[in-house]
Design a protein around this motif. Structure first.
Motif, PDB file in Angstrom:
ATOM      1  N   TYR A   1       4.716  -5.425 -11.600  1.00 50.62           N
ATOM      2  CA  TYR A   1       5.564  -4.417 -11.935  1.00 50.62           C
ATOM      3  C   TYR A   1       5.750  -3.296 -10.978  1.00 50.62           C
ATOM      4  O   TYR A   1       6.422  -2.725 -10.831  1.00 50.62           O
ATOM      5  CB  TYR A   1       5.452  -3.756 -13.247  1.00 50.62           C
ATOM      6  N   PHE A   2       4.279  -2.912 -10.449  1.00 49.07           N
ATOM      7  CA  PHE A   2       4.146  -1.879  -9.684  1.00 49.07           C
ATOM      8  C   PHE A   2       4.751  -1.920  -8.240  1.00 49.07           C
ATOM      9  O   PHE A   2       5.662  -1.461  -7.712  1.00 49.07           O
ATOM     10  CB  PHE A   2       2.702  -1.262  -9.387  1.00 49.07           C
ATOM     11  N   ASP A   3       4.378  -3.132  -7.461  1.00 49.53           N
ATOM     12  CA  ASP A   3       4.764  -3.495  -6.283  1.00 49.53           C
ATOM     13  C   ASP A   3       6.515  -3.599  -6.136  1.00 49.53           C
ATOM     14  O   ASP A   3       7.057  -3.160  -5.269  1.00 49.53           O
ATOM     15  CB  ASP A   3       4.295  -4.813  -5.633  1.00 49.53           C
ATOM     16  N   ILE A   4       6.745  -4.305  -7.277  1.00 48.76           N
ATOM     17  CA  ILE A   4       8.297  -4.549  -7.256  1.00 48.76           C
ATOM     18  C   ILE A   4       9.056  -3.397  -7.518  1.00 48.76           C
ATOM     19  O   ILE A   4      10.084  -3.054  -7.181  1.00 48.76           O
ATOM     20  CB  ILE A   4       8.511  -5.580  -8.467  1.00 48.76           C
ATOM     21  N   GLY A   5       8.423  -2.323  -8.282  1.00 53.65           N
ATOM     22  CA  GLY A   5       8.957  -1.137  -8.680  1.00 53.65           C
ATOM     23  C   GLY A   5       9.222  -0.317  -7.484  1.00 53.65           C
ATOM     24  O   GLY A   5      10.185   0.487  -6.985  1.00 53.65           O
ATOM     25  N   MET A   6       7.953  -0.169  -6.552  1.00 53.55           N
ATOM     26  CA  MET A   6       8.192   0.789  -5.350  1.00 53.55           C
ATOM     27  C   MET A   6       9.130   0.089  -4.304  1.00 53.55           C
ATOM     28  O   MET A   6       9.887   0.718  -3.702  1.00 53.55           O
ATOM     29  CB  MET A   6       6.858   0.580  -4.694  1.00 53.55           C
TER      30      MET A   6
ATOM     31  N   LYS B   1       8.674   9.933  -5.898  1.00 51.57           N
ATOM     32  CA  LYS B   1       7.870  10.830  -4.817  1.00 51.57           C
ATOM     33  C   LYS B   1       7.399  10.131  -3.919  1.00 51.57           C
ATOM     34  O   LYS B   1       7.286  10.267  -2.674  1.00 51.57           O
ATOM     35  CB  LYS B   1       6.925  11.895  -5.367  1.00 51.57           C
ATOM     36  N   ASP B   2       6.510   9.065  -4.449  1.00 53.85           N
ATOM     37  CA  ASP B   2       5.771   8.427  -3.268  1.00 53.85           C
ATOM     38  C   ASP B   2       6.600   7.384  -2.620  1.00 53.85           C
ATOM     39  O   ASP B   2       7.674   6.967  -2.644  1.00 53.85           O
ATOM     40  CB  ASP B   2       4.649   7.611  -4.023  1.00 53.85           C
ATOM     41  N   ARG B   3       5.874   6.884  -1.520  1.00 56.12           N
ATOM     42  CA  ARG B   3       6.447   5.956  -0.343  1.00 56.12           C
ATOM     43  C   ARG B   3       5.319   4.697  -0.182  1.00 56.12           C
ATOM     44  O   ARG B   3       4.141   4.892  -0.273  1.00 56.12           O
ATOM     45  CB  ARG B   3       7.013   6.609   0.944  1.00 56.12           C
ATOM     46  N   MET B   4       6.161   3.489   0.259  1.00 55.20           N
ATOM     47  CA  MET B   4       5.261   2.556   0.664  1.00 55.20           C
ATOM     48  C   MET B   4       4.908   2.685   2.095  1.00 55.20           C
ATOM     49  O   MET B   4       5.220   3.177   3.002  1.00 55.20           O
ATOM     50  CB  MET B   4       5.966   1.289   0.871  1.00 55.20           C
TER      51      MET B   4
ATOM     52  N   GLU C   1       1.005  -1.234   0.014  1.00 55.85           N
ATOM     53  CA  GLU C   1      -0.034   0.132  -0.120  1.00 55.85           C
ATOM     54  C   GLU C   1       0.814   1.145  -0.114  1.00 55.85           C
ATOM     55  O   GLU C   1       1.764   1.246   0.685  1.00 55.85           O
ATOM     56  CB  GLU C   1      -1.008   0.061   1.215  1.00 55.85           C
ATOM     57  N   THR C   2       0.440   2.117  -0.794  1.00 57.67           N
ATOM     58  CA  THR C   2       1.561   3.240  -1.075  1.00 57.67           C
ATOM     59  C   THR C   2       0.850   4.640  -1.127  1.00 57.67           C
ATOM     60  O   THR C   2      -0.471   4.844  -0.996  1.00 57.67           O
ATOM     61  CB  THR C   2       2.305   2.988  -2.332  1.00 57.67           C
ATOM     62  N   THR C   3       1.738   5.902  -0.882  1.00 53.45           N
ATOM     63  CA  THR C   3       1.220   7.156  -0.930  1.00 53.45           C
ATOM     64  C   THR C   3       0.626   7.487  -2.234  1.00 53.45           C
ATOM     65  O   THR C   3      -0.020   8.657  -2.613  1.00 53.45           O
ATOM     66  CB  THR C   3       2.191   7.869  -0.300  1.00 53.45           C
ATOM     67  N   GLY C   4       1.027   6.808  -3.508  1.00 53.29           N
ATOM     68  CA  GLY C   4       0.776   7.074  -4.685  1.00 53.29           C
ATOM     69  C   GLY C   4       1.239   6.234  -5.632  1.00 53.29           C
ATOM     70  O   GLY C   4       1.936   5.144  -5.182  1.00 53.29           O
ATOM     71  N   PHE C   5       1.354   6.565  -6.937  1.00 48.03           N
ATOM     72  CA  PHE C   5       2.109   5.714  -7.935  1.00 48.03           C
ATOM     73  C   PHE C   5       3.324   6.184  -8.601  1.00 48.03           C
ATOM     74  O   PHE C   5       3.778   5.839  -9.663  1.00 48.03           O
ATOM     75  CB  PHE C   5       0.943   5.535  -9.029  1.00 48.03           C
ATOM     76  N   ASN C   6       4.077   7.188  -7.961  1.00 46.50           N
ATOM     77  CA  ASN C   6       5.146   7.793  -8.428  1.00 46.50           C
ATOM     78  C   ASN C   6       6.435   7.237  -7.639  1.00 46.50           C
ATOM     79  O   ASN C   6       6.460   7.394  -6.369  1.00 46.50           O
ATOM     80  CB  ASN C   6       5.171   9.340  -8.287  1.00 46.50           C
TER      81      ASN C   6
END
Length: 220
Positions: A124-129, A50-53, A42-47
């Motif tokens: 790709y999103f979770d691994i990317g974060m 800028k964003d964080r887990m 779960e993240t603060t956004g999709f960047n």
């Protein structure tokens, strides 16, 4: 907790070298015998920059069974917070969760996953974060192999020239198809469990009807 290491090239903290050493030998994988870590962030956004887990939730599948007893869930202290995402994940900056720093989360997460195969929906999103967090702390990217439940589910769909298959499937699509309860949706641990159930059902279908091997799953 901050780790200290020399600034010489390719020198990393001990916890990373211990993790990296797990991948020195090439292992032959088997679908049913492999250990999987099904995860969600779960993240603060999709960047990624800028964003964080906010949290990481995960559960292991060992010998074809979900091992709830070893479930993993951590909440990460926040310096950056986007109130616009609260309605999605329900995690408030000052809520009463026990939290760890981002660098502590990295150590705990690597100790949990070891060399398991990682599984996520839209992986790709979770691994990317996660990799973005590693980069902030001077670490390389994850070395684990990764499977995406969206790609696995898409492979289960019947191909038709009349009704073309969808390009993407949400986790809700998988849950509806497999009749999986969505009451814990949009929590990291809840989404990880939903994903784990969908993963087991998808690979069972692919093994039974299409004789897929683990090597073939990685090509989807």
């Amino acid at each position: 907790m901050k780790w200290l290491f020399n600034k010489t090239e390719n020198t990393h903290p001990e916890f990373w070298t211990n993790y990296e050493s797990l991948f020195l030998e090439q292992k032959e994988g088997d679908i049913t015998a492999s250990t999987y870590v099904i995860l969600d962030t779960e993240t603060t956004g999709f960047n990624y920059d800028k964003d964080r887990m906010l949290s990481i939730g995960a559960v292991k599948i060992i010998n074809g069974y979900i091992d709830i007893s070893t479930a993993f869930e951590i909440y990460i202290k926040q310096d950056y917070f986007d109130e616009n995402t609260v309605q999605i994940h329900g995690i408030l900056k000052n809520d009463k969760f026990e939290t760890v720093t981002e660098d502590e989360a990295i150590v705990l997460f690597l100790d949990y996953i070891k060399d398991s195969i990682l599984v996520a929906h839209n992986a790709y999103f979770d691994i990317g974060m996660i990799n973005a967090a590693f980069k902030r702390h001077g670490l390389p990217e994850l070395k684990n192999k990764v499977l995406d439940t969206m790609h696995l589910f898409r492979a289960t769909r019947t191909k038709s020239t009349v009704i073309p298959p969808k390009k993407t499937y949400s986790l809700e699509d998988l849950a509806e198809h497999y009749d999986i309860d969505l009451s814990d949706r949009h929590t990291a641990s809840g989404d990880a469990l939903i994903t784990a159930l969908a993963f087991l059902k998808s690979i069972h279908f692919l093994i039974k009807t299409k004789n897929y091997t683990l090597k073939e799953l990685f090509k989807l």
